[in-house]
Design an enzyme around this catalytic site. Structure first.
Site, PDB file in Angstrom:
ATOM      1  N   ASP A 181       0.882  -1.160   0.000  1.00 22.98           N
ATOM      2  CA  ASP A 181       0.000   0.000   0.000  1.00 22.98           C
ATOM      3  C   ASP A 181       0.921   1.212   0.000  1.00 22.98           C
ATOM      4  OD1 ASP A 181      -2.494   1.334   0.138  1.00 22.98           O
ATOM      5  OD2 ASP A 181      -2.236   1.654   2.291  1.00 22.98           O
ATOM      6  N   GLU A 224      -1.455  -1.490  -5.748  1.00 21.16           N
ATOM      7  CA  GLU A 224      -2.767  -0.952  -6.059  1.00 21.16           C
ATOM      8  C   GLU A 224      -2.613   0.038  -7.205  1.00 21.16           C
ATOM      9  OE1 GLU A 224      -6.643   0.259  -3.467  1.00 21.16           O
ATOM     10  OE2 GLU A 224      -4.671   0.709  -2.676  1.00 21.16           O
ATOM     11  N   CYS A 278     -11.873  -6.466   5.951  1.00 22.49           N
ATOM     12  CA  CYS A 278     -11.062  -7.076   7.006  1.00 22.49           C
ATOM     13  C   CYS A 278     -10.228  -8.170   6.368  1.00 22.49           C
ATOM     14  CB  CYS A 278     -11.959  -7.657   8.095  1.00 22.49           C
ATOM     15  SG  CYS A 278     -11.072  -8.756   9.231  1.00 22.49           S
ATOM     16  N   CYS A 286     -11.168 -11.907   8.020  1.00 28.16           N
ATOM     17  CA  CYS A 286     -12.397 -12.646   7.755  1.00 28.16           C
ATOM     18  C   CYS A 286     -13.069 -12.260   6.435  1.00 28.16           C
ATOM     19  CB  CYS A 286     -13.383 -12.471   8.910  1.00 28.16           C
ATOM     20  SG  CYS A 286     -14.114 -10.827   8.968  1.00 28.16           S
ATOM     21  N   CYS A 297     -12.382  -5.387  13.860  1.00 31.61           N
ATOM     22  CA  CYS A 297     -13.458  -6.026  13.098  1.00 31.61           C
ATOM     23  C   CYS A 297     -14.346  -6.826  14.057  1.00 31.61           C
ATOM     24  CB  CYS A 297     -12.848  -6.935  12.047  1.00 31.61           C
ATOM     25  SG  CYS A 297     -14.076  -7.840  11.082  1.00 31.61           S
ATOM     26  N   CYS A 305     -14.992  -9.799  13.864  1.00 29.06           N
ATOM     27  CA  CYS A 305     -14.377 -11.111  14.076  1.00 29.06           C
ATOM     28  C   CYS A 305     -13.302 -11.047  15.155  1.00 29.06           C
ATOM     29  CB  CYS A 305     -13.786 -11.662  12.785  1.00 29.06           C
ATOM     30  SG  CYS A 305     -12.242 -10.869  12.304  1.00 29.06           S
ATOM     31  N   ASP A 321      -3.339   0.812   7.297  1.00 30.23           N
ATOM     32  CA  ASP A 321      -2.516   0.689   6.096  1.00 30.23           C
ATOM     33  C   ASP A 321      -2.018  -0.736   5.884  1.00 30.23           C
ATOM     34  OD1 ASP A 321      -2.848   3.400   5.608  1.00 30.23           O
ATOM     35  OD2 ASP A 321      -1.128   3.925   6.864  1.00 30.23           O
TER      36      ASP A 321
HETATM   37 ZN   LIG Z   1     -12.836  -9.581  10.376  1.00 30.42          ZN
END
Ligand SMILES: [Zn+2]
Length: 384
Positions: free
Chosen positions: A187, A271, A324, A327, A343, A345, A352
């Site tokens: 990134d 990217e 995320c 997950c 997250c 999860c 970043d």
């Molecule tokens: Zn997650």
């Protein structure tokens, strides 16, 4: 792989060489400006387009007629200037560049020499780094790099802070590096120019902030000096010197970063930067140009081609920041000010690094056979 590789050497001319170079630069500039004017006029008045061959003929006639002093400089350099202008016009007509502009003596000066291939061994000694040029004699080049191959052309230039350089391109053979098993997602940003899926953060070029402050002060002093004065001239050189230092340290930094990525990884996911869209946002585009994000991508791509690495470009619409990496859940929004998040999860993310991990995931998932399940991507900073 055989490729063109550019080398640049600094050199310190003797006073006699400096005088001759001033003549060469001045005449080359005269030829450029004269050719530009002649071309523009011919086009506007008669719809004619002139090229190097016709301009060259006119120039020879001028040397015999009203401008005998033009013969003080190396004739070959004049032809090279006319060829450069041909290229500048071709770029303009292809929509790649602006209309060619007149050259001022306050900008970088340059002349190009074609090296006679029959005598090139006499002209250029790669071991002792001696370069012999017509009317100048031998230039002693300074740089710690060994040059491979024989150059065809040499460009001699003087930048606005008074430094002299000789640049040459050589055909060299580059061998691929031994294959690696590592794949990395990258990134890019402004505070950290490079952030990888492995959790590495590069920071920004070391001197950026110090130089920015110096530059601001120097520019403020410049604006207080009277136009056309000797003091203003001297201050202009000081400003140019700071610009040069910024440019050099940025270049070194970007090469360090791209070398590191290429050496350690077989596959590099990047990217896609939305160049046109970002340039429309002026503040952002300046910041991006300042960190050299395009230059970084260019370096990674050409070095990957040299050394047998693979670059995967991830679509710029891929939700790399909002997903995320543990997950795969996509968040509704992820404002820029959010630097860390958790997250559902349970994974704790650095914004970043998470994005870099997604770049790797989207990049490899896109190519058949390499797709992997979520969770296979390691999350070094994830805390359950
Ligand atoms: Zn997650």
């Amino acid at each position: 792989m055989v490729t063109q590789r550019a080398y640049r050497f600094r050199f310190y001319p003797t006073p006699t060489q400096q005088r001759q170079l001033a003549i060469e630069f001045g005449h080359a500039r005269f030829v450029w400006n004269w050719a530009l004017e002649t071309r523009t006029e011919a086009y506007q008045e008669h719809g004619e387009s002139l090229n190097t061959i016709r301009l060259s003929r006119k120039l020879t006639a001028m040397k015999k007629g009203e401008y005998p002093w033009l013969s003080e400089a190396t004739a070959g350099c004049h032809t090279q200037k006319l060829r450069d202008q041909d290229t500048a016009f071709r770029n303009f007509f292809a929509g790649r560049a602006r209309y060619p502009r007149f050259k001022s003596r306050h900008h970088t000066q340059s002349v190009r020499y074609q090296l006679d291939q029959r005598h090139v061994a006499k002209n250029f000694n790669a071991e002792s780094k001696l370069l012999k040029l017509p009317k100048l004699g031998a230039l002693k080049l300074k740089w710690s790099r060994k040059i491979n191959g024989i150059p065809k052309m040499v460009t001699v230039s003087k930048d606005p802070c008074g430094r002299y350089f000789a640049s040459m391109a050589c055909e060299v053979e580059i061998l691929p590096l031994p294959a690696k098993r590592n794949a990395v997602g990258v990134d890019v940003g402004i505070k950290d120019v490079v952030i990888t899926s492995e959790g590495y953060k590069s920071g920004a070029p070391k001197y950026t902030y110090r130089y920015a402050r110096q530059l601001k002060m120097a520019q403020r002093r410049l604006s207080s000096k009277k136009k056309g004065s000797q003091r203003r001239r001297r201050q202009q050189v000081r400003v140019a010197r700071i610009h040069a230092r910024i440019k050099d340290s940025r270049r070194d930094f970007l090469h360090q970063q791209s070398n590191r990525l290429i050496n350690e990884n077989q596959v590099i996911g990047l990217e896609d930067l939305n160049i046109k869209g970002m340039l429309r946002n002026r503040r952002l585009s300046k910041a991006i140009a300042d960190c050299g994000l395009y230059e970084l991508r260019r370096q990674i791509e050409y070095k990957a081609a040299w050394y047998g690495r693979d670059v995967l470009i991830v679509d710029r619409w891929a939700p790399t920041s909002k997903t995320c990496s543990a997950c795969g859940a996509v968040q509704e929004s992820m404002p820029l000010k959010v630097r860390d998040w958790v997250c559902e999860c349970g994974a704790v993310h650095d914004r970043d690094i998470n994005a870099a991990q997604n770049v790797l995931f989207f990049g490899t998932a896109g190519s058949a056979g390499t797709s992997k399940a979520r969770g296979a991507v390691k999350t070094p900073r994830a805390v359950a």
